[in-house]
Design a protein around this motif. Structure first.
Motif, short mmCIF file in Angstrom:
data_model
loop_
_atom_site.label_atom_id
_atom_site.label_comp_id
_atom_site.label_asym_id
_atom_site.label_seq_id
_atom_site.Cartn_x
_atom_site.Cartn_y
_atom_site.Cartn_z
N ALA A 103 10.90 -19.12 88.22
CA ALA A 103 10.55 -17.90 87.61
C ALA A 103 8.99 -17.90 87.41
N THR A 104 8.28 -18.89 87.21
CA THR A 104 6.97 -19.24 87.26
C THR A 104 6.64 -18.81 88.68
N LEU A 105 7.02 -19.01 89.74
CA LEU A 105 6.67 -18.69 91.07
C LEU A 105 6.57 -17.12 91.20
N ASP A 106 7.64 -16.55 90.52
CA ASP A 106 7.77 -15.19 90.70
C ASP A 106 6.74 -14.47 90.03
N PHE A 107 6.30 -14.92 88.78
CA PHE A 107 5.20 -14.49 88.07
C PHE A 107 4.02 -14.49 88.68
N LEU A 108 3.43 -15.72 89.53
CA LEU A 108 2.61 -15.93 89.96
C LEU A 108 2.35 -14.98 91.45
N GLY A 112 -0.27 -11.44 92.11
CA GLY A 112 -0.98 -11.66 93.28
C GLY A 112 -1.72 -12.97 93.36
N ALA A 113 -1.37 -14.01 92.64
CA ALA A 113 -2.05 -15.16 92.73
C ALA A 113 -1.50 -16.37 93.85
N TRP A 114 -0.20 -16.27 94.06
CA TRP A 114 0.46 -17.07 94.69
C TRP A 114 -0.10 -16.98 96.17
N THR A 115 -0.44 -15.92 96.80
CA THR A 115 -0.97 -15.93 98.14
C THR A 115 -2.19 -16.79 98.21
N HIS A 116 -2.95 -17.11 97.21
CA HIS A 116 -4.10 -17.96 97.04
C HIS A 116 -4.12 -19.13 97.11
N ALA A 158 12.53 -25.59 92.33
CA ALA A 158 10.99 -25.82 91.87
C ALA A 158 10.14 -25.99 92.88
N ARG A 159 8.91 -25.74 92.85
CA ARG A 159 7.97 -26.54 93.76
C ARG A 159 6.71 -27.06 93.10
N LEU A 160 6.78 -28.22 93.83
CA LEU A 160 5.50 -29.20 93.29
C LEU A 160 4.37 -28.65 93.73
N THR A 161 3.25 -28.66 92.95
CA THR A 161 1.91 -28.07 93.26
C THR A 161 0.95 -29.15 92.62
N GLU A 162 -0.16 -29.31 92.98
CA GLU A 162 -1.44 -29.79 92.23
C GLU A 162 -2.06 -28.89 91.28
N THR A 163 -2.11 -29.47 90.09
CA THR A 163 -2.63 -28.40 89.13
C THR A 163 -3.85 -27.78 89.76
N LEU A 164 -4.74 -28.45 90.33
CA LEU A 164 -6.02 -27.74 90.93
C LEU A 164 -5.87 -26.73 91.91
N ASN A 165 -4.80 -27.18 92.75
CA ASN A 165 -4.40 -26.06 93.92
C ASN A 165 -4.12 -24.54 93.26
N LEU A 166 -3.44 -24.85 92.22
CA LEU A 166 -3.02 -23.68 91.52
C LEU A 166 -4.03 -23.07 90.82
N ARG A 168 -7.16 -23.11 91.44
CA ARG A 168 -7.99 -22.57 92.46
C ARG A 168 -7.51 -21.23 92.95
N GLY A 169 -6.20 -21.14 93.29
CA GLY A 169 -5.64 -19.91 93.64
C GLY A 169 -5.80 -19.14 92.45
N LEU A 170 -5.76 -19.23 91.24
CA LEU A 170 -6.09 -18.04 90.14
C LEU A 170 -7.33 -17.89 90.13
N LEU A 171 -8.20 -18.76 90.43
CA LEU A 171 -9.75 -18.48 90.43
C LEU A 171 -10.20 -17.60 91.58
N ARG A 172 -9.56 -17.72 92.82
CA ARG A 172 -9.56 -16.93 94.01
C ARG A 172 -9.06 -15.46 93.78
N ARG A 173 -8.10 -15.43 92.94
CA ARG A 173 -7.35 -14.24 92.49
C ARG A 173 -8.20 -13.43 91.83
N LEU A 174 -8.73 -13.92 90.72
CA LEU A 174 -9.59 -13.39 89.68
C LEU A 174 -10.97 -12.96 90.40
N ARG A 175 -11.34 -13.80 91.40
CA ARG A 175 -12.46 -13.25 92.18
C ARG A 175 -12.42 -11.81 92.96
#
Ligand SMILES: Cc1cc2nc3c(=O)[nH]c(=O)nc-3n(C[C@H](O)[C@H](O)[C@H](O)COP(=O)(O)OP(=O)(O)OC[C@H]3O[C@@H](n4cnc5c(N)ncnc54)[C@H](O)[C@@H]3O)c2cc1C
Lengths: 575, 327
Positions: A103-108, A112-116, A158-166, A168-175
Motif C-alpha cells: 500500500a505504501t509503495l502504491d502511494f509512493l 511520482g516518488a518511487w521512480t526516484h 513488502a520491499r526493504l528499502t534504506e530510509t536514506l534511499n527513500l 533521497r527519492g522524495l527529495l528528488r521528486r520534490l525538486r
C-alpha cells in the motif's frame, strides 16, 4: 516591514548557502503580496524533513487540484543536501532500513516518488518466517501462496528499502515540484499564536529570523514534536525496557533460494530479525536489553557475528546463557565465544552439518552441496558486519491523544511511535501523509479553510483508530512473546492468543491497514488466511514438541482462562 | 424590521473595507419587512460563537462542505450540459471551457450573493471557489463578526477596491438590495427561509436578484413529525446541540411548498421557473432539485442523500436548487 526586497535578500541568502551544491533544489519565497509586515503567509507549513514530512509535501504538490492554490513550505533543522547527495557503492548499505508495504509503495508511485528511488538497492520480501523462541512454533507467510502481489509486480509482500534511499527519492521528486519551498538547515525556534483579531493562527519563528504564519501547521517533527507541544496535545506511552541493535550483515549468496525471505525469531528478550537487502547483504534489527545492546555495539564484530548466528539457531536456554556470559565478560574473545557455542551445540546434540550449527561452520561452506533440511527455515550464516553500521536505539511506544489541534495536524512519529517488530512504523507515517493530503484536497474542493477543524476531522477519523489498532497489536505481541511462562508459550504457540493481532498484522502487510485494500491481491477472506496461519502454528508445535504434551490436551474451558491470563500482563503494563 | 442600533455607525466603520460603503447607510427601512426582530437579536447574541467549530454552530460547520458539494455539482452539471447557457459566468472574451470536476475554482468569475450569511461560513467557501461574493445579513453584529473573521484570512480579499475583489459583506436585507440594479449568477440563502416572517416576499426578492439563467440555492427544514423530533426535540431540547429557541416549527418549509412557489409565475405574465413536475411532485432535474441532507450522529457528520432517496430523505433538512429561465 518585510517587503519584496527582503524576500529577495532571503532568496539570495538561501541560494548562497547552497553554493557548491550542484542541484538547484532550493527555491525562493514567492511574493504573495498579502503578507502582513513581519511575517510570510503560508498555506501549509510542514515542520520536519523526515520521511513523513517529505512524503506529505510531495503528495500535496502532486495533486493537480492543489497546484497553484496551496503553497507548501517545509522546514527542516538538518542539512537535507547531505541526503540529496547521499551515495553508497552498490554493495554497501545504510543500517537504517524500512520495510515498505505494498500500500505504501502504491502511494509512493502515485505521487511520482518511487521512480526516484534506486530500486536496485531495494529488495522484495516474498516470504516471511516467524517463530517462537521457546516452542519453535513457526509461521510461514508466503506471498505467492497467499496470492499477494503488487499491481503488475512480483509476488512480494513488502520491499526493504534504506530510509536514506527513500528520503533521497522524495527529495528528488520534490525538486520537480515547484509548489514546495524547502528550508533546510533551519530550525523552528518558537511557535506562538498571532494576535490578529479573529485569527489565532500559528506563527512559526525560524532560526534565521524569518516568521511564517501558517494556515495549517503540520508536525512531522518526530517523537519530541514541537508542533505537538504547541498544540497542547498530550502523548501517552512508555519506554520499552529494550533497545534495537541495527547493523548491515554480510553473508555468502544462498545457493538453493534467492535471498528474499525475512526471518524473525521471538526471543523472550525481544525479537531478532534478518531482513534481506541483496544476495549478499541483509539488515539486522535485534531488540534486546539495553545492557546487552551496549556490549554488543562495542564488541569485536566477530563476537557480534557469532552472537547473531547463535541467536537464530541455539535453543533459547543457551541463547540466554550466552547473553549472561557476555554481560559478565564483555571482553570475551571471538575464539572463546566460538568454543562456548560449540560446546552448547554438542550439549544440544546439534550435528556439525545441521543447519542449526554455526560455531565450526565456515559461512561460505554452509550453502554448498545439498542444504540441510532445516536450512530453509533459517537465515544464511552471517560472515561479517559492514564496518560502521552497528548502532542501537531505544524502543518506545507513544500515541498522541489527538492528531489535530488549532490549525495543526500531526503525522508520523510526531503522532505515534511503535515497536519495530512488525516493521510498520514508517508505513503508518506514510499512511498519515497520504490521508492528510487527501483530506486537504477534499477541503479545497469544497472551499474549506484547510486549517479548520471541519476540514481536518476526516484525517483523524481515517487514521486514529487504524493506527491505534496496529499499535496495540504490535505492543501486545511484544509483551506476549516476552513471557517464558509455559501456559503463555502454549497459548501463543497454538495461536489462541495471537489470533487477533495476527489478523491486524496481516492486514497491515497486505495493505488493508494502509487505508486502501487492493482487493485483487487478497485471496479469500482474512479469516481463511488466519486459519492457515494457526494450522501452521499447531502443526509446528506438534513437530517440535517443545511444549509439554499434557498441556496440549487441556479442555476448551481452560483455554479461555488462558486467554484472560495472557492478556493480563499487557493491560497491567499499560496502566 | 431591521433597525439600526445606537452606536451602529461606529461598529460599522471597521466593516467599511467592504464595498458596502457608508453611502448606503443609514438605510431607509425596507419596504416589506420579512425580518423578525426577536430572531435578529437572538442570533446577535450567539454570533460571537459562530466560528467555534465545536460550539453552538458545530452542526452548521459540519454541514457546510456538503452544501458546497451540492452547489458545485449543480453548477458543473449546468455548465457541462449547456456551456454557453450560464448568463455571465464566462468572461465574454474567452471561449469558456467548463471547469472540470477536479477544478477547485468552479465559481471563478461568477457573481454570487449569500443572503443571511451569518458569520460567513458559506460565504468564505464560496469566495475560495473563485466566486465574486457579496454576503449580506440583517444583523449588523453578524456582519461585524463575518468581516472580522474573513479579514484575518490572507487568502480572502475583502477589499472591493481592487479588481480581485472576492468577498465583501453588507448589512442589508434582500428586500433592500433588490432595489439596486446588481443581479447575480448565483444566489444562496442557507438556513434562512425558516427564520423569516414573510417567506413568500423573501423568496420573491431572492429570485429577483438572480440573473436570467442563474441559480438559486436554498436550504431549510421540512415541517414533518421527523423534523420536529430531530431539530426541536433532540437538537434543542434533549441534547442541546443548538440553542433552544433557534427554530420555530411552524416556520419550517416543505419541499413541495418551494416547488409549488416556483411552479407559479413569480410576477404576472412571467414564465414560471419550474414548468412541470412529475406524478410524484418532483421537478425535472434541469429545472430544480431537492436533496435531503441527513445528520448521522454515529458518524458525527452529515451526508448528502443520494438523488434516488428523494423524497423520503427530505423529511428534515434538505437543499433546494432552482434555475431562473433564460427568457
Ligand atoms: C536512531 C534511530 C534509528 C532508527 N532505525 C530504524 C530502523 O532501522 N528501521 C525502522 O523502521 N525505523 C527506525 N527508526 C524509526 C524511524 O526512523 C522513524 O519511525 C521514522 O524516521 C519516522 O519518520 P518521521 O518523518 O515521522 O520522523 P523523523 O524521521 O523523526 O523526522 C523528524 C524530523 O523533524 C526535524 N525536526 C524536529 N524538530 C525540529 C525543529 N524544531 N525544527 C526543524 N526541524 C525539526 C528533525 O530534524 C527530523 O528530520 C529509527 C529511529 C531512530 C531514532
Amino acid at each position: 516591514m518585510r517587503g519584496a526586497s527582503s524576500n529577495i535578500r532571503r532568496a539570495v541568502r538561501v541560494a548562497c548557502r547552497r553554493r557548491g551544491s550542484p542541484q538547484v533544489l532550493w527555491r525562493y519565497f514567492s511574493d504573495s503580496g498579502t503578507d502582513a509586515p513581519g511575517h510570510e503567509d503560508c498555506d501549509v507549513v510542514v515542520v520536519g524533513g523526515g520521511p513523513a514530512g517529505l512524503a506529505l509535501a510531495s503528495a500535496l504538490a502532486s495533486k493537480r487540484t492543489l497546484r497553484g492554490s496551496v503553497k507548501v513550505t517545509l522546514v527542516e533543522g538538518s542539512d537535507l543536501s547531505k541526503i540529496y547527495n547521499w551515495d553508497l557503492p552498490p554493495d554497501a548499505f545504510s543500517n537504517r532500513v524500512v520495510s515498505l508495504t505494498n500500500a505504501t509503495l502504491d502511494f509512493l508511485d502515485e505521487i511520482g516518488a518511487w521512480t526516484h528511488v534506486d530500486v536496485e538497492r531495494t529488495c522484495p520480501i516474498e516470504e516471511m518466517q516467524v517463530w517462537d523462541g521457546i516452542s519453535d512454533a513457526r509461521m510461514d507467510f508466503n506471498a505467492a501462496a497467499l496470492g499477494i502481489s503488487r499491481r503488475g509486480g512480483s509476488n512480494q509482500m513488502a520491499r526493504l528499502t534504506e530510509t536514506l534511499n527513500l528520503q533521497r527519492g522524495l527529495l528528488r521528486r520534490l525538486r520537480e515540484q515547484p509548489n514546495v519551498t524547502l528550508l533546510d538547515n533551519t530550525k523552528v525556534m518558537n511557535i506562538s499564536e498571532d494576535d490578529i483579531p479573529g485569527g489565532a493562527w500559528p506563527m512559526v519563528q525560524l532560526s534565521d529570523g524569518v516568521t511564517l504564519r501558517a494556515r495549517l501547521l503540520v508536525g512531522a517533527d518526530g517523537i519530541n514534536s514541537p508542533v505537538r507541544s504547541y498544540s497542547k496535545i498530550d502523548s501517552y506511552g512508555w519506554d520499552y525496557p529494550t533497545c534495537a541493535i541495527v547493523a548491515t550483515l554480510l553473508h555468502p549468496p544462498r545457493t538453493f533460494r534467492p535471498n528474499t525471505c525475512a526471518y524473525q525469531r521471538f526471543l523472550p528478550t525481544g525479537p531478532i530479525a534478518f531482513l534481506p537487502l541483496s544476495p549478499t547483504a541483509s539488515s539486522l534489527v535485534w531488540s534486546t536489553s539495553p545492557a546487552l545492546a551496549a556490549v554488543l555495539t562495542k564488541t569485536d564484530p566477530a563476537v557480534l557475528t557469532s552472537m547473531i548466528n547463535a541467536a537464530f539457531r541455539l535453543p533459547e536456554v543457551s541463547v540466554r546463557y550466552l547473553h549472561g556470559h557476555l554481560l559478565d565478560v564483555p571482553s570475551l574473545s571471538p575464539d572463546d565465544l566460538r568454543a562456548e557455542i560449540s560446546f552448547r551445540e554438542q550439549a544440544h546434540a546439534i550435528a556439525p552439518y545441521s543447519a542449526l550449527a554455526s560455531a565450526n561452520v565456515h559461512p561460505a561452506e554452509a550453502g554448498v552441496g545439498i542444504p540441510d533440511e532445516g536450512a530453509h527455515g533459517l537465515p544464511p550464516l552471517v560472515a561479517d558486519i559492514q564496518p560502521g553500521t552497528v548502532a542501537s536505539f531505544p524502543l518506545r511506544f507513544r500515541h498522541a491523544e489527538a492528531y489535530i489541534g488549532n490549525r495543526t495536524a500531526l503525522i508520523g512519529d510526531a503522532a505515534h511511535v511503535i515497536h519495530p517488530l512488525a516493521g510498520q512504523g514508517l508505513n503508518l507515517g506514510l499512511g498519515d501523509a497520504a490521508a492528510l493530503a487527501r483530506c486537504i484536497q477534499t477541503a479545497v474542493m469544497h472551499g474549506g479553510d484547510i486549517g479548520s477543524r471541519t476540514a481536518l476531522v476526516p484525517y483523524t477519523r481515517e487514521r486514529y483508530f487504524e493506527n491505534h489498532k496496529m499499535m496495540s497489536a504490535v505492543d501486545k505481541l511484544h509483551k506476549l512473546y516476552a513471557s517464558t511462562a509455559p501456559p503463555l508459550v502454549w497459548a501463543r504457540s497454538t495461536g489462541v492468543e495471537v489470533l487477533n493481532e495476527l489478523d491486524t498484522l496481516k492486514a497491515g502487510i497486505i495493505g488493508a491497514a494502509g487505508g486502501r485494500s487492493s482487493a485483487h491481491s487478497v485471496p479469500g477472506s482474512p479469516w481463511e488466511m488466519v486459519a492457515g496461519g494457526v494450522e501452521t502454528l499447531v502443526s509446528g508445535t506438534r513437530v517440535m514438541g517443545a511444549v509439554g504434551t499434557g498441556l496440549r490436551s487441556v479442555a476448551g474451558g481452560i483455554l479461555q482462562q488462558l486467554g484472560r491470563v495472557a492478556s493480563g500482563p499487557g493491560k497491567d503494563q499499560r496502566e | 424590521m431591521a433597525r439600526m442600533a445606537p452606536g451602529e455607525s461606529q461598529a460599522w466603520s471597521w466593516t467599511a473595507r467592504g464595498w458596502a460603503s457608508r453611502s448606503f447607510l443609514p438605510q431607509p427601512p425596507p419596504p416589506i419587512s420579512t425580518v423578525n426582530d426577536a430572531e435578529v437579536s437572538h442570533f446577535s447574541r450567539l454570533s460571537a460563537l459562530w466560528w467555534d467549530e465545536r460550539g453552538e454552530f458545530a452542526l452548521l460547520h459540519k454541514m457546510n462542505p456538503h452544501r458546497i458539494r451540492f452547489i458545485r455539482e449543480k453548477v458543473l452539471e449546468v455548465l457541462q450540459a449547456q456551456p454557453d447557457a450560464m448568463s455571465a459566468a464566462a468572461p465574454a472574451s474567452s471561449t469558456h471551457i467548463p471547469p472540470s470536476l477536479e477544478s477547485p475554482r468552479v465559481l471563478e468569475g461568477m457573481d454570487v450573493l449569500d443572503v443571511g450569511c451569518g458569520g460567513g461560513i458559506l460565504s468564505e467557501s464560496l469566495a475560495r471557489l473563485g466566486a465574486n461574493t457579496l454576503a449580506i445579513d440583517a444583523s449588523a453584529e453578524n456582519i461585524g463578526i463575518a468581516t472580522r473573521h474573513a479579514a484575518a484570512d490572507p487568502g480572502l480579499t475583502c477589499s472591493a477596491a481592487s479588481a480581485s475583489a472576492t468577498l465583501s459583506f453588507r448589512h442589508v436585507t434582500a428586500e433592500t438590495l433588490v432595489q439596486e440594479p446588481k443581479r447575480f449568477d448565483i444566489v444562496c440563502s442557507m438556513e434562512v427561509v425558516e427564520h423569516v416572517d414573510n417567506p413568500a416576499a423573501f423568496l420573491r426578492s431572492c429570485a429577483e436578484l438572480v440573473k436570467p439563467g442563474g441559480h438559486l440555492f436554498l436550504s431549510t427544514i421540512a415541517r414533518t413529525p421527523l423534523s420536529y423530533l430531530l431539530t426541536i426535540m433532540a437538537a434543542e431540547k434533549v441534547f442541546r446541540l443548538v440553542e433552544p429557541g433557534t427554530h420555530t416549527f411552524s416556520k419550517f418549509v416543505n419541499p413541495e411548498e418551494l416547488i409549488g412557489f416556483f411552479t407559479k409565475p413569480l410576477m404576472p405574465g412571467a414564465r414560471p421557473w419550474i414548468s412541470r413536475t412529475y406524478a410524484h411532485g418532483l421537478p425535472t432535474r434541469i429545472e430544480a432539485e431537492v436533496r435531503g441532507i441527513v445528520y448521522l450522529p454515529w458518524r458525527g457528520d452529515w451526508v448528502l442523500a443520494p438523488r434516488e432517496t428523494t423524497p423520503w430523505s427530505t423529511q428534515a433538512n434538505y437543499l433546494f436548487w432552482v434555475r431562473k429561465p433564460i427568457e
